[in-house]
Write a protein that holds these residues in place. Structure first.
Motif, PDB file in Angstrom:
ATOM      1  N   CYS A  25      45.490  41.836  45.048  1.00 28.72           N
ATOM      2  CA  CYS A  25      44.234  41.436  44.408  1.00 28.72           C
ATOM      3  C   CYS A  25      44.107  42.059  43.022  1.00 28.72           C
ATOM      4  O   CYS A  25      44.664  43.130  42.759  1.00 28.72           O
ATOM      5  N   VAL A  26      43.363  41.401  42.148  1.00 30.90           N
ATOM      6  CA  VAL A  26      43.103  41.922  40.810  1.00 30.90           C
ATOM      7  C   VAL A  26      41.598  41.954  40.559  1.00 30.90           C
ATOM      8  O   VAL A  26      40.838  41.150  41.100  1.00 30.90           O
ATOM      9  N   ASP A  27      41.178  42.903  39.723  1.00 33.85           N
ATOM     10  CA  ASP A  27      39.809  42.995  39.240  1.00 33.85           C
ATOM     11  C   ASP A  27      39.850  43.316  37.757  1.00 33.85           C
ATOM     12  O   ASP A  27      40.700  44.094  37.316  1.00 33.85           O
ATOM     13  N   GLY A  28      38.933  42.743  36.997  1.00 32.15           N
ATOM     14  CA  GLY A  28      38.856  43.055  35.580  1.00 32.15           C
ATOM     15  C   GLY A  28      38.440  44.496  35.366  1.00 32.15           C
ATOM     16  O   GLY A  28      37.470  44.970  35.966  1.00 32.15           O
ATOM     17  N   ALA A  29      39.176  45.217  34.521  1.00 32.33           N
ATOM     18  CA  ALA A  29      38.883  46.633  34.287  1.00 32.33           C
ATOM     19  C   ALA A  29      37.535  46.830  33.598  1.00 32.33           C
ATOM     20  O   ALA A  29      36.948  47.910  33.674  1.00 32.33           O
ATOM     21  N   ASN A  30      37.018  45.778  32.924  1.00 38.09           N
ATOM     22  CA  ASN A  30      35.724  45.887  32.253  1.00 38.09           C
ATOM     23  C   ASN A  30      34.570  45.464  33.139  1.00 38.09           C
ATOM     24  O   ASN A  30      33.426  45.405  32.692  1.00 38.09           O
ATOM     25  N   GLY A  31      34.863  45.148  34.402  1.00 31.24           N
ATOM     26  CA  GLY A  31      33.815  44.765  35.331  1.00 31.24           C
ATOM     27  C   GLY A  31      33.338  43.342  35.203  1.00 31.24           C
ATOM     28  O   GLY A  31      32.402  42.938  35.887  1.00 31.24           O
TER      29      GLY A  31
END
Length: 289
Positions: free
Chosen positions: A152-158
């Motif tokens: 899974c991936v998530d944007g580091a900037n939220g």
């Protein structure tokens, strides 16, 4: 800004009437590709009343990337640009959808004021084409690829959440349709038993068709509970970031039986049993009997 782009000689095609005779207003603008500055045809542009009232509408961009949404009652509107171009019945989802003024989908949209009898101009958008992340996931014991592993991936900037993929039989995976930016990559340790593309991390955590034989980690073996140590991965428009690999360790197991002592120890179904640890590398987790 697109006004700057227009000022350097780009020609815009005619659009529909900007305001009708009945006193309503309109919203108009142009949609281009942020990287190439080429106009994008077939992008749906929606204008919705921010007060929830009636009067919203939508139009698609023409061959010059222009659109005009007419006959809008006066008020404040939220303008949304889809990332899918549909021309002659064929659709291509290549760009990141945004609100006006470059706002991401989970940011507060910038309002657009429509005045009756007047056009509201230059409500433009520059859409970013997607990029991707790819790699291979393997086991350190007994070795070899991990098929159907959930990554899974998530944007580091939220500003981006929740894209997951399953590794194939060779342990290879690709997560596409990612807006350009920095991402945290989680190798969850979950294995989707069904091998279905619809099997997500959330499905697994809700007692879906999954097992959890491996210890979760972030990219470059960073522990799950030390976010300050995370190594992000850069996604660039129209490119795939390769070699985002992982080698996972098998975890141990805690198991037992829950009974009701007062009634002669019959087994109890549906009891939540949770584990936690003071070790940073171990994530807390619960199961049901």
């Amino acid at each position: 800004r697109l006004g700057h782009w227009r000022a350097h000689g780009a020609e815009l095609s005619p659009v529909a009437a900007l305001a009708s005779a009945d006193g309503t207003g309109s919203i108009q603008g142009t949609v281009i590709d942020a990287e190439t500055t080429n106009p994008i045809e077939g992008i749906e542009v929606c204008a919705n009343r921010m007060d929830g009232g009636e009067g919203g509408d939508f139009e698609s961009t023409d061959g010059a990337g222009d659109y005009a949404i007419t006959e809008l009652p006066g008020g404040e509107y939220e303008v949304h640009f889809s990332g899918e171009s549909c021309v002659a019945g064929s659709c291509n989802h290549e760009w990141n959808e945004i609100y006006f003024d470059g706002k991401q989908m989970n940011e507060e949209a910038t309002s657009v004021q429509v005045d009756e009898g007047q056009p509201t101009e230059d409500i433009d958008a520059a859409l970013q084409a997607f990029g991707a992340i790819a790699g291979t996931i393997e086991s350190n014991s007994p070795g070899g690829p991990i098929a159907n592993a959930v990554i899974c991936v998530d944007g580091a900037n939220g500003l981006y959440h929740g894209a997951c993929a399953l590794a194939d039989e060779h342990g290879e995976y690709t997560i596409g349709e990612l807006p350009p930016g920095e991402y945290d990559i989680e190798f969850t340790g979950w294995i989707c038993d069904s091998g279905s593309a619809g099997c997500t991390k959330e499905d697994c955590e809700l007692e879906g068709p999954c097992t959890h034989p491996y210890v979760a980690q972030y990219y470059l073996e960073k522990p799950i509970f030390n976010p300050e140590e995370l190594q992000t991965v850069s996604v660039i428009s129209r490119q795939t970031a390769p070699g985002i690999d992982a080698t996972l360790s098998r975890g141990g197991t805690i198991e037992g039986t829950v009974t009701l002592a007062a009634l002669g120890d019959p087994p109890l179904a549906g009891i939540a049993v949770c584990v936690s640890s003071e070790v940073d590398q171990v994530e807390g987790r619960c199961v049901m009997t």
